[in-house]
Enzyme design. Structure first.
Site: not given
Ligand code: UT7
Length: 330
Positions: A117, A257, A287
């Protein structure tokens, strides 16, 4: 930084595919919902390049041709094409060469640059050095990614973020101080474990097993990447301002980004920039990896003024991150 010749951005081009993949479409594909995606990422829809045989170069070509048209130059005048991408048309040869061939840039050499990225920032800094050296007069830097080619649309944590698109800039010599002023680029390979593609490289070549195990898709531990990204992008942007004796008030635009709106907000707040000075189009395109920053420049080009100080900032796989200060030239 004092430079006799600086590298000015003199034209911008962009391309996004017509086809939209909305949050509501994703609701039908994985266990997710529009509200979760919008509140956690800021994304409502992204563009997807559909069509047999269509590749990253097919988005880069219209972007580069648009900038040639705007600047009134023939592709034969281009000295160098740097294609920043993690989704090259082929593992080799470089997509830059394929772009050069398709647009008839017969006098240009070209290569691909892979910094995930942060690819476009690395590309701008590399291209600017070519110009500053006095060796080259027209360097095209294109950031293009067909992320849909490497996304597992059954992995809800990853598939919601990414989209396809391409943006390109032309760098030319300037003797009035416009253009790229300074860059801070960083990388830390220990971050590889959190964001990578498991197979298809020399470590684990493609096999039936790697395909069955879905190892040719982007693997991301989102939360870990998020934590590093928030700190990395904000720190480096603040450091860039400080070492150029600037404050948020001196900056006309932050061009971040577009990975997650929360990462963008954290960077803007660290730079003490109001939201009106931040380019944000993540809601429309998601993204697009190397494409995000030039696509913002493409969209905001008409609102930029000569002499505007703008900061480009990114964080991505590698880990790689950085920030670049640009004095807008037109
Ligand atoms: O571009 C290059 C680098 N990449 C980035 O900068 C991305 C950085 N990361 C992020 O943007 C975020 O971490 C994500 C958008 C990928 C995920 O968001 P998050 O707030 O970090 O969610 P998480 O992975 O901590 O998941 C929280 C909860 C989990 O459920 P439990 O374990 O709390 O019950 C996940 O299973 O949300 C759940 N979850 C979802 N729920 C509904 C994960 N993905 C989804 C989804 N829809 N698509």
């Amino acid at each position: 930084m004092n430079k006799t010749i600086s590298a000015a951005i003199t034209a911008v081009g962009g391309y996004v595919p017509e086809e939209k993949l909305t949050n509501f479409d994703l609701e039908k594909m994985v266990d997710t919902n529009d509200e979760w995606i919008r509140t956690r990422t800021g994304i409502s829809e992204r563009r997807i390049l559909k069509g047999e045989g269509l590749a990253t170069s097919d988005m880069a070509v219209p972007a580069v041709l648009e900038l040639c048209k705007k600047r009134g130059i023939d592709p034969l005048e281009i000295d160098c094409i740097i294609c920043c991408t993690v989704t090259p048309d082929l593992v080799f040869p470089a997509t830059a060469n394929i772009i050069g061939d398709k647009i008839g840039a017969k006098n240009a050499f070209g290569f691909d640059l892979q910094a995930a990225c942060s690819g476009f920032l690395y590309g701008v800094t590399t291209g600017a050095s070519f110009i500053e050296s006095g060796r080259y007069k027209k360097v095209v830097v294109v950031g293009a990614d067909k992320m849909s080619a490497i996304i597992d649309y059954s992995d809800r944590a990853t598939c919601i973020i990414f989209g396809d698109g391409a943006g390109a800039i032309l760098l030319e010599p300037n003797q009035e101080g416009y253009g790229v002023q300074d860059s801070i680029l960083r990388s830390d390979g220990s971050g590889c474990q959190y964001l990578h593609m498991k197979a298809g490289g020399s470590k684990k070549p493609a096999s039936i097993e790697t395909v069955m195990a879905k190892e040719h898709f982007a693997y991301q531990e989102g939360q870990a990447v998020f934590k590093f990204a928030v700190k990395g992008m904000a720190d480096v942007s603040a450091e860039l301002l400080e070492r150029n004796n600037l404050t948020g008030e001196d900056i006309a635009w932050l061009v971040p980004h577009q990975a997650n709106l929360r990462i963008i907000d954290a960077t803007a707040s660290r730079m003490k920039l109001p939201k009106e000075k931040v380019m944000i189009n993540i809601q429309k395109y998601g993204n697009t990896t190397s494409g995000t920053i030039p696509l913002c420049l493409w969209e905001w080009e008409n609102q930029l003024n000569k002499g505007d100080k703008i900061v480009l900032a990114a964080f991505g796989g590698g880990f790689t991150w950085g920030a670049t200060l640009v004095n807008w030239a037109y």
